[in-house]
Write a protein that holds these residues in place. Structure first.
Motif: not given
Length: 423
Positions: A27, A35, A49
């Protein structure tokens, strides 16, 4: 042909890399509509994750089985710490019996010092590096004082002799030889936290042992970063944390190595019931019988919720192997170094050794304009969604982690520095 500093060139390098990024397994924090370029895996790794599923498994088991969860179904809590034992051993180059996940880093250091720092009037001294992470110095100084010796005399801090605060192997060898007759212990980092310099653990351990001293390592910045061979290094012990390159979450359960030659050691230790041999632990007898190996240094039953995220991260390390990750790390950090030297040579000094064998992921950078300029650059990078970290008095650390950083992240960092410089 695209220029090496362009996003197109970086994308081509990423597409052709022998180890495709596992970025999708993590993540990534957002910055605006995209991002972050996150280079702080040396401080807190990103969340895998898969971590939530392991945590939810524990929570569901607690809800549905309560105390019976210790003994029933999948991932029983009683032997839960054993689920990370073998992957940890593979990661650090140790035997499974030589490693354990327990406590926190500095707590583990203290517990190791109880057993492996046994000062005498003739040998009261510990050798460490000057400028060590403060927690290590606090622990060592307090242990020296606890045993009735003087930290000002018996905690020997070797000053760096190279540019940027690095240590030559020759200076370490001279210091161990010079102080050898007084040394009880050499405690050294695997990677120095401020400069990013990596060290030859086997050589340091051999030098210490040749002088009659024991040797331990703080591998907070080494585990998950370097290809370690702890068993072969001959180190007596090592300690590390799992929240940096191991991505196990803030304040994660830490790790510990004790060489197999101490597996049935009669050295003094602080004992607790979880270190008692498992076969007779629940007889609740008054005598402590330690489990052979590193697990014998455990005190209390492990925090299951704290161990759960570590399982997810170790799954990823096992999937690709530390050798492939180290090779990718060399490519990423080498690319970062080459772009800094080619495009930012009048803006940034690289403090970390240029020799890849003497560094891991991290490059420690100093802005040539001084501390105020360095802090201004650091803050400006954060505003642009490029995250490194700051270490006083004037160091920016940028650490491309091979599990999730890309060549594209590196180009984004270089472009952000150029924009700050030119703006």
């Amino acid at each position: 042909m695209t220029e090496p500093h362009t996003p197109a060139h970086a994308a081509a390098l990423d597409a052709a890399d022998p180890l495709p990024t596992l970025r999708g397994e993590f993540l990534i924090p957002r910055h605006g509509d995209r991002e972050q370029a996150y280079f702080v895996g040396n401080s807190l790794g990103l969340q895998p994750r898969g971590a939530r599923a392991h945590v939810d498994e524990v929570m569901d088991k607690w809800a549905m089985e309560a105390v019976e969860g210790h003994f029933t179904g999948q991932a029983q809590w009683m032997p839960y710490h054993e689920l990370v034992r073998e992957p940890l051993a593979r990661l650090v180059g140790a035997l499974p019996s030589e490693v354990v996940a327990m406590n926190s880093l500095t707590a583990n250091l203290h517990f190791m010092l109880v057993s492996f720092y046994r000062p005498t009037r003739e040998r009261p001294a510990i050798l460490m590096e000057a400028g060590a992470f403060p927690s290590d110095r606090y622990a060592l100084a307090s242990q020296v004082g606890f045993h009735g010796f003087d930290p000002d005399l018996d905690l020997i801090e070797l000053q760096p002799d190279g540019p940027g605060g690095v240590f030559s192997m020759e200076s370490i060898e001279r210091a161990i030889a010079e102080h050898g007759p007084r040394l009880a212990l050499v405690l050294w980092p695997g990677v120095q936290y401020r400069t990013g310099q990596a060290f030859d653990l086997a050589r340091i351990a051999a030098l210490a042992h040749a002088q009659g001293a024991l040797c331990g390592f703080d591998l907070a910045h080494g585990v998950g970063n370097l290809e370690l061979r702890l068993h072969d290094s001959g180190a007596d012990f090592a300690v590390w944390c799992h929240y940096k390159y191991l991505n196990a979450g803030p304040g994660a359960v830490a790790g510990c190595f004790v060489h197999e030659r101490h597996a049935r050691s009669d050295r003094p230790r602080f004992a607790g019931w979880w270190g008692h041999e498992s076969a007779t632990r629940f007889r609740m007898g008054p005598e402590f019988v330690p489990t052979p190996g590193a697990e014998g240094w455990q005190l209390s039953n492990p925090p299951i919720l704290g161990l759960a995220p570590l399982r997810a991260s170790l799954d990823l390390f096992d999937r690709v192997g530390m050798r492939a990750l180290r090779e990718k790390s060399l490519r990423l950090t080498g690319y970062l170094e080459s772009l800094i030297r080619a495009r930012l040579g009048e803006t940034l000094d690289i403090l970390t050794p240029a020799d890849p064998a003497q560094r891991g992921c991290q490059l420690s950078l100093r802005v040539i304009g001084g501390r105020a300029a360095g802090r201004d650059l650091f803050d400006d990078l954060a505003r642009r969604g490029v995250l490194g970290d700051w270490r006083e008095p004037d160091v920016i650390r940028i650490s491309p982690a091979p599990l999730y950083n890309t060549h594209g992240d590196i180009v984004r960092f270089v472009k952000a520095v150029e924009d700050w410089r030119d703006g």
